[in-house]
Scaffold this motif. Structure first.
Motif, short mmCIF file in Angstrom:
data_model
loop_
_atom_site.label_atom_id
_atom_site.label_comp_id
_atom_site.label_asym_id
_atom_site.label_seq_id
_atom_site.Cartn_x
_atom_site.Cartn_y
_atom_site.Cartn_z
N MET A 1 0.83 -1.21 0.00
CA MET A 1 0.00 0.00 0.00
C MET A 1 0.86 1.25 0.00
O MET A 1 0.66 2.17 -0.81
N SER A 2 1.83 1.33 0.91
CA SER A 2 2.64 2.55 1.00
C SER A 2 3.77 2.59 -0.01
O SER A 2 4.38 3.65 -0.20
N ALA A 3 4.06 1.47 -0.68
CA ALA A 3 5.00 1.51 -1.80
C ALA A 3 4.43 2.33 -2.95
O ALA A 3 5.14 3.11 -3.60
N TYR A 4 3.11 2.17 -3.18
CA TYR A 4 2.44 2.93 -4.23
C TYR A 4 1.96 4.30 -3.74
O TYR A 4 1.77 5.22 -4.54
N HIS A 5 1.78 4.43 -2.43
CA HIS A 5 1.25 5.66 -1.85
C HIS A 5 2.11 6.04 -0.64
O HIS A 5 1.71 5.84 0.51
N LEU B 1 -10.31 5.27 9.66
CA LEU B 1 -9.34 5.56 8.61
C LEU B 1 -9.79 4.97 7.29
O LEU B 1 -10.34 3.87 7.24
N LYS B 2 -9.52 5.69 6.20
CA LYS B 2 -9.97 5.26 4.88
C LYS B 2 -8.81 5.21 3.90
O LYS B 2 -8.02 6.16 3.81
N MET B 3 -8.71 4.15 3.14
CA MET B 3 -7.71 4.07 2.07
C MET B 3 -7.91 5.19 1.06
O MET B 3 -6.93 5.76 0.56
N SER B 4 -9.14 5.48 0.76
CA SER B 4 -9.42 6.49 -0.26
C SER B 4 -8.90 7.87 0.11
O SER B 4 -8.61 8.69 -0.77
N ASP B 5 -8.75 8.13 1.41
CA ASP B 5 -8.22 9.42 1.84
C ASP B 5 -6.76 9.60 1.45
O ASP B 5 -6.24 10.72 1.46
N TYR B 6 -6.09 8.50 1.12
CA TYR B 6 -4.68 8.57 0.72
C TYR B 6 -4.49 8.26 -0.76
O TYR B 6 -3.40 7.95 -1.21
N GLY B 7 -5.59 8.33 -1.51
CA GLY B 7 -5.51 8.16 -2.96
C GLY B 7 -5.53 6.74 -3.44
O GLY B 7 -5.38 6.48 -4.65
N ILE B 8 -5.72 5.78 -2.54
CA ILE B 8 -5.79 4.38 -2.95
C ILE B 8 -7.15 4.13 -3.59
O ILE B 8 -8.18 4.53 -3.06
#
Length: 392
Positions: free
Chosen positions: A276-280, A344-351
């Motif tokens: 997840m954090s490799a891409y974001h 917490l939401k993935m979408s909040d970080y652009g995922i």
């Protein structure tokens, strides 16, 4: 499993005021590369100035390197190593949280090597995984947060944005820190949100290790104590950063969760978050773990491979009447709510939801070793489905 192989030679100076003992320890060199983050926290809270004075009292020079980001990059490690080589530094001091310690540790490994490309010594999908040409430099860990336990292990998580790999680099016994200072006083100014993210990171190290297929009596001992301390004290540390009893208990649990990775292993949850954090890369590691935790552990509960262990963990988190594996999920969600991180939401970080399979493949290709510690084998489709169920 009852066999285990435990080796951790790092001397740990733990407790309030332990930074004052720095200059009294045998120094492993004469000139340090002093590594901090690219933020202002160590400057504002005075810890950087204190470490400089401790180095002076120990008759050591230093060169400051202040470019480590929240998810440390391959290029940053390479730049730090170049500075150390040019300045003839003979040891490394890390002052900061898990990212700083990871970066500094890998710098210590990389500085003496003849290569300019860190990925010559990395694994993952594209690394060459060459044996080290020379022994790493010694390094010292001074942790200012309670999240990774990186002060007592031998690998650092580094991101290569060119290949979308976020992987552990290092591993030899020679990368154990010479000594580590875990002083809860240095953690008082960590904001509530990051106190929670970091605390949950430490928690998941131990939760994952407890259900892993490589758990053993030694890891059980370490993980139970870590889980109990975080369950009891993390909400207090989040609520009041000056609550030193809580800060000390969470710091203790954090170091124990470092030992968890030595006595057993993290599982694929950590691989999944690294994807997840490799891409974001703006996604904090602990936040990403929280986002997927409920669905990740529910997946394993539904397999009924270690029901008793989930009941154990529910009790460790304070749900003493637990008698069903799903009681663990209730206890975990309550802890998230008590710490203010349940939404917490993935979408909040652009995922985006259509990234689920991409991340599932990346997780296994770049950090497949952790999948081997899972309670059972999984498919790409199963991992992608965990992401989908967690997505919001």
């Amino acid at each position: 499993m009852s066999n285990y192989n435990f080796f951790c030679p790092t001397r740990v100076l733990f407790g309030q005021g332990s930074l004052n003992e720095f200059h009294k320890q045998p120094m492993p060199g004469k000139k340090a590369l002093l590594v901090i983050s690219n933020g202002q926290s160590t400057i504002k809270n005075g810890s950087l100035e204190r470490v400089k004075k401790e180095l002076a009292a120990a008759n050591c020079e230093y060169v400051l390197f202040n470019e480590v980001a929240a998810n440390p990059l391959k290029s940053t490690v390479e730049k730090g190593a170049q500075v150390a080589r040019q300045e003839n530094c003979d040891f490394v001091v890390a002052l900061g949280g898990g990212s700083v310690m990871d970066a500094a540790k890998v710098m210590a490994m990389f500085i003496p090597q003849p290569s300019d490309d860190l990925w010559d010594y990395a694994g993952g999908k594209t690394g060459k995984l060459k044996p080290l040409d020379k022994e790493p430099l010694p390094w010292i860990a001074i942790t200012t947060s309670a999240g990774t336990g990186s002060e007592v292990d031998t690998a650092g998580v580094i991101t290569n944005p060119d290949t979308n790999e976020k992987i552990g680099v290092g591993g030899p016994d020679s990368l154990f820190a010479k000594f580590a200072i875990v002083d809860p006083e240095l953690m008082k100014t960590v904001p509530p949100k990051f106190t929670a993210y970091q605390g949950f990171d430490a928690l998941f190290h131990s939760l994952e290790g407890y259900i892993s297929c490589v758990h053993n009596p030694m890891s059980d001992l370490v993980q139970r104590t870590a889980i109990e301390n975080i369950g009891k004290y993390l909400p207090r540390a989040v609520k009041d950063g000056n609550d030193m009893e809580a800060r000390e208990a969470v710091a203790f649990a954090n170091t124990l969760s470092g030992y968890s990775m030595i006595t057993s292993a993290c599982t694929s949850e950590h691989s999944m978050e690294h994807a997840m954090s490799a891409y974001h890369p703006e996604l904090p590691h602990g936040a990403g773990l929280i986002m997927i935790a409920k669905e990740y552990f529910t997946f394993w509960i539904n397999k009924h491979l270690c029901d008793d262990r989930f009941i154990d963990m529910a009790r460790f988190l304070g749900k003493q009447e637990a008698n069903d594996p799903m009681d663990f999920i209730d206890a975990l969600v309550k802890l998230e709510e008590d710490c203010g991180v349940s939404d917490l939401k993935m979408s909040d970080y652009g995922i985006k939801e259509d990234e689920c399979m991409t991340m599932a493949v990346n997780a296994r290709e770049t950090m497949g070793g952790l999948f081997m510690a899972d309670p059972a084998k999984t498919t790409h489709e199963e991992i992608a489905e965990i992401y989908r169920r967690a997505y919001k």
